[in-house]
Design a protein around this motif. Sequence first.
Motif, short mmCIF file in Angstrom:
data_model
loop_
_atom_site.label_atom_id
_atom_site.label_comp_id
_atom_site.label_asym_id
_atom_site.label_seq_id
_atom_site.Cartn_x
_atom_site.Cartn_y
_atom_site.Cartn_z
N ASP A 1 -49.60 -2.68 34.96
CA ASP A 1 -49.73 -1.95 33.69
C ASP A 1 -49.02 -2.64 32.53
N ASN A 2 -48.92 -3.97 32.57
CA ASN A 2 -48.37 -4.73 31.45
C ASN A 2 -49.42 -4.74 30.33
N HIS A 3 -49.01 -4.35 29.13
CA HIS A 3 -49.93 -4.34 27.99
C HIS A 3 -50.07 -5.77 27.47
N TYR A 4 -51.22 -6.38 27.71
CA TYR A 4 -51.39 -7.79 27.33
C TYR A 4 -52.21 -7.99 26.07
N VAL A 5 -52.85 -6.96 25.54
CA VAL A 5 -53.58 -7.09 24.27
C VAL A 5 -52.66 -6.55 23.19
N ILE A 6 -51.87 -7.45 22.63
CA ILE A 6 -50.90 -7.09 21.58
C ILE A 6 -51.05 -8.08 20.44
N PRO A 7 -50.55 -7.74 19.23
CA PRO A 7 -50.61 -8.70 18.13
C PRO A 7 -49.79 -9.95 18.46
N ALA A 8 -50.38 -11.10 18.19
CA ALA A 8 -49.74 -12.37 18.55
C ALA A 8 -48.61 -12.69 17.57
N LYS A 9 -47.52 -13.18 18.12
CA LYS A 9 -46.41 -13.68 17.30
C LYS A 9 -46.54 -15.20 17.25
N THR A 10 -46.82 -15.71 16.08
CA THR A 10 -46.94 -17.15 15.91
C THR A 10 -45.66 -17.68 15.28
N PRO A 11 -45.28 -18.92 15.57
CA PRO A 11 -44.05 -19.45 15.01
C PRO A 11 -44.14 -19.59 13.49
N GLN A 12 -43.10 -19.18 12.81
CA GLN A 12 -43.01 -19.27 11.36
C GLN A 12 -41.83 -20.17 11.01
N ALA A 13 -42.00 -21.02 10.03
CA ALA A 13 -40.91 -21.87 9.57
C ALA A 13 -39.89 -21.02 8.82
N ALA A 14 -38.64 -21.13 9.22
CA ALA A 14 -37.59 -20.35 8.57
C ALA A 14 -36.26 -21.07 8.74
N ILE A 15 -35.40 -20.85 7.77
CA ILE A 15 -34.05 -21.36 7.85
C ILE A 15 -33.14 -20.16 7.98
N SER A 16 -32.39 -20.13 9.05
CA SER A 16 -31.49 -19.00 9.27
C SER A 16 -30.27 -19.48 10.04
N VAL A 17 -29.28 -18.64 10.06
CA VAL A 17 -28.06 -18.92 10.79
C VAL A 17 -28.01 -17.96 11.96
N GLU A 18 -27.95 -18.50 13.15
CA GLU A 18 -27.86 -17.66 14.33
C GLU A 18 -26.42 -17.57 14.75
N SER A 19 -25.96 -16.37 14.97
CA SER A 19 -24.58 -16.18 15.40
C SER A 19 -24.48 -14.93 16.24
N GLU A 20 -23.32 -14.73 16.78
CA GLU A 20 -23.06 -13.52 17.54
C GLU A 20 -22.84 -12.37 16.56
N ASP A 21 -22.52 -11.23 17.08
CA ASP A 21 -22.26 -10.05 16.27
C ASP A 21 -21.02 -10.31 15.41
N VAL A 22 -21.12 -10.13 14.09
CA VAL A 22 -20.01 -10.44 13.19
C VAL A 22 -18.87 -9.45 13.35
N ARG A 23 -19.13 -8.32 13.98
CA ARG A 23 -18.03 -7.39 14.23
C ARG A 23 -17.12 -7.90 15.33
N VAL A 24 -17.65 -8.77 16.20
CA VAL A 24 -16.86 -9.34 17.28
C VAL A 24 -16.27 -10.68 16.86
N ASP A 25 -17.08 -11.52 16.25
CA ASP A 25 -16.65 -12.86 15.86
C ASP A 25 -17.05 -13.09 14.40
N ASN A 26 -16.07 -13.03 13.51
CA ASN A 26 -16.38 -13.11 12.08
C ASN A 26 -16.12 -14.49 11.49
N ARG A 27 -16.11 -15.52 12.33
CA ARG A 27 -15.89 -16.87 11.80
C ARG A 27 -17.03 -17.34 10.90
#
Length: 125
Positions: free
Chosen positions: A70-96
């Motif tokens: 019962d896995n729903h396989y007809v779903i809207p496709a997520k295609t890669p989008q060009a983006a610039i972002s900063v990935e980090s952990e939760d800032v409440r835990v690590d605010n560096r």
Amino acid sequence: MCKHILNAQVAVRSPCCKKWFDCADCHAEQETHPLLQRFEMIFACKKCKKCFRKDAQEMEEADEYCPHCDNHYVIPAKTPQAAISVESEDVRVDNRMIRDDRVKPNPEKERRTIFDPDADGDKLG
């Protein structure tokens, strides 16, 4: 893993070369022949790893799910989008990531303002 559709839930067996692909673009990149299109499609669910057949002419809403898990396989496709972002952990835990360590004020040194009468204050230029 498909680089064109990030959330692909099934792999499709191509009727022309009998190989498994996640999307038509993956087939076009790896093979030299055009993709043969048929109404009967063979899928392999990526969740339960079981294969099943579907007729594309008679697709109903109930046919959008894997018959085994019962896995729903007809779903809207997520295609890669060009983006610039900063990935980090939760800032409440690590605010560096948001703390500014470039200039630390020295408490022993007197703090100057623009209103301090000083000889250097007359030099504007």
